[in-house]
Design a protein around this motif. Structure first.
Motif, short mmCIF file in Angstrom:
data_model
loop_
_atom_site.label_atom_id
_atom_site.label_comp_id
_atom_site.label_asym_id
_atom_site.label_seq_id
_atom_site.Cartn_x
_atom_site.Cartn_y
_atom_site.Cartn_z
N ILE A 227 5.91 -14.08 44.71
CA ILE A 227 7.21 -13.41 44.76
C ILE A 227 7.97 -13.80 43.51
O ILE A 227 8.17 -14.99 43.23
CB ILE A 227 8.01 -13.80 46.02
CG1 ILE A 227 7.25 -13.37 47.28
CG2 ILE A 227 9.40 -13.16 45.99
CD1 ILE A 227 7.93 -13.76 48.58
N ASP A 228 8.38 -12.81 42.73
CA ASP A 228 9.06 -13.06 41.45
C ASP A 228 10.50 -13.49 41.68
O ASP A 228 11.11 -13.19 42.71
CB ASP A 228 9.01 -11.78 40.61
CG ASP A 228 9.35 -12.05 39.15
OD1 ASP A 228 9.40 -13.23 38.75
OD2 ASP A 228 9.58 -11.07 38.41
N LYS A 229 11.04 -14.20 40.70
CA LYS A 229 12.41 -14.72 40.76
C LYS A 229 12.63 -15.49 42.04
O LYS A 229 13.60 -15.29 42.77
CB LYS A 229 13.42 -13.57 40.61
CG LYS A 229 13.33 -12.86 39.27
CD LYS A 229 14.35 -11.76 39.14
CE LYS A 229 14.22 -11.08 37.78
NZ LYS A 229 15.18 -9.95 37.63
N CYS A 230 11.70 -16.40 42.30
CA CYS A 230 11.70 -17.14 43.55
C CYS A 230 11.09 -18.51 43.30
O CYS A 230 10.11 -18.64 42.58
CB CYS A 230 10.89 -16.38 44.60
SG CYS A 230 10.82 -17.17 46.21
N CYS A 231 11.67 -19.53 43.92
CA CYS A 231 11.22 -20.89 43.70
C CYS A 231 10.43 -21.41 44.90
O CYS A 231 9.44 -20.82 45.30
CB CYS A 231 12.41 -21.77 43.33
SG CYS A 231 11.97 -23.41 42.68
N MET A 235 10.98 -17.98 51.98
CA MET A 235 11.51 -17.42 53.23
C MET A 235 13.03 -17.52 53.28
O MET A 235 13.67 -16.79 54.04
CB MET A 235 10.87 -18.10 54.45
CG MET A 235 11.27 -19.53 54.68
SD MET A 235 10.50 -20.68 53.52
CE MET A 235 11.11 -22.24 54.20
N MET A 236 13.61 -18.41 52.45
CA MET A 236 15.07 -18.51 52.36
C MET A 236 15.61 -17.68 51.20
O MET A 236 16.62 -17.00 51.33
CB MET A 236 15.48 -19.98 52.16
CG MET A 236 15.18 -20.91 53.31
SD MET A 236 15.61 -22.63 52.91
CE MET A 236 17.40 -22.54 52.76
N GLU A 237 14.92 -17.74 50.07
CA GLU A 237 15.45 -17.14 48.84
C GLU A 237 15.13 -15.65 48.72
O GLU A 237 15.94 -14.89 48.17
CB GLU A 237 14.89 -17.90 47.63
CG GLU A 237 15.61 -17.58 46.35
CD GLU A 237 15.34 -18.60 45.26
OE1 GLU A 237 16.16 -18.69 44.33
OE2 GLU A 237 14.32 -19.31 45.34
N ARG A 238 13.97 -15.25 49.20
CA ARG A 238 13.57 -13.84 49.17
C ARG A 238 13.03 -13.44 50.55
O ARG A 238 11.86 -13.08 50.70
CB ARG A 238 12.49 -13.62 48.09
CG ARG A 238 12.98 -13.77 46.66
CD ARG A 238 13.80 -12.55 46.23
NE ARG A 238 14.21 -12.64 44.84
CZ ARG A 238 15.36 -13.15 44.42
NH1 ARG A 238 16.20 -13.64 45.32
NH2 ARG A 238 15.68 -13.17 43.15
#
Length: 256
Positions: A227-231, A235-238
């Motif tokens: 998943i891009d732009k994700c650390c 499941m929290m950020e994207r």
């Protein structure tokens, strides 16, 4: 919050249990909380029985704070709930626990879902000891786990900061982190034959993308999705992208 509203207790075990259907057991990370999985609960509890144990990270005796004791707790919890043929999902330390559990009990688990899992390499605390009373240090470490630092709300940072005010709590965190580094699973992963989905943040700074690729290489029946732009906590950020990928994986057998 989700934990307070829906937390159940049976004996020594505290957990969330919601929905009906096939069991999906979710394991949070070292600084995680039950609420980390809120989007998964909202999406999948309509046709899954979702169970999330509150891992006793902050309750273990300081000298016993490590993965072996956490695995014992997980085994006892699964036996208490009489779970079998369930899907097992873990983030970060929770993924590491999922791997260790499935290596011991491969027939108990159906499918495995890992996101930002430790077990091969992780860059969490680095060489720095958690600094009690230093809010900016804690804030920096928490925000470091997100691509967009603003994903870490002040409420979330405050919760972790308050936890770290106790020296025994700090010692438990360090003990568990060191235990995770010692329990490298590189030579064991080939034994796992369960269908496995790896969901990784393309910008993960804790378990970088190369770690996801290495898990994919070593787990013979695995699929890796980024998943891009994700650390480190997709499941929290994207949550929308995460749930789409997870739903596709869970529905594969239905369309086969």
């Amino acid at each position: 919050m989700l934990e307070v509203a829906n937390l159940k207790q049976e004996g020594e075990f505290k957990f969330i249990e919601q929905g009906e259907g096939k069991v999906m057991l979710l394991l949070h990370g070292l600084f995680g909380a039950l609420s980390n999985w809120e989007s998964v609960i909202e999406k999948f509890s309509a046709d899954h029985r979702i169970i999330i144990p509150m891992l006793p990270i902050y309750e273990l005796p300081v000298r016993e704070a490590g993965l072996p004791k956490l695995i014992e707790y997980l085994e006892d919890f699964i036996a208490h709930k009489n779970l079998d043929n369930f899907d097992l999902m873990g983030n970060s330390l929770g993924g590491h626990m999922a791997l260790m559990y499935i290596l011991k009990h491969p027939k108990k688990v159906d499918r495995l879902i890992l996101t930002g899992s430790s077990g091969l390499f992780e860059n969490a605390m680095g060489s720095s000891f958690p600094k009690r009373g230093n809010y900016s240090f804690i804030e920096e470490k928490v925000r470091y786990t997100f691509y967009d630092p603003n994903t870490a709300t002040k409420e979330y940072i405050d919760e972790i900061f308050n936890t770290m005010q106790s020296m025994p709590m700090c010692l438990r965190i360090v003990g568990i982190a060191k235990s995770a580094q010692r329990n490298n699973l590189a030579t064991e992963l080939h034994k796992i034959e369960n269908e496995t989905l790896l969901i990784w943040g393309l910008n993960d700074t804790i378990t970088p993308p190369r770690v996801g690729h290495e898990f994919n290489r070593l787990l013979k029946n695995s699929t890796l999705r980024f998943i891009d732009k994700c650390c480190h906590a997709p499941m929290m950020e994207r949550p929308d992208e995460y749930n789409i990928i997870l739903e596709e994986f869970l529905n594969e057998r239905k369309s086969a």
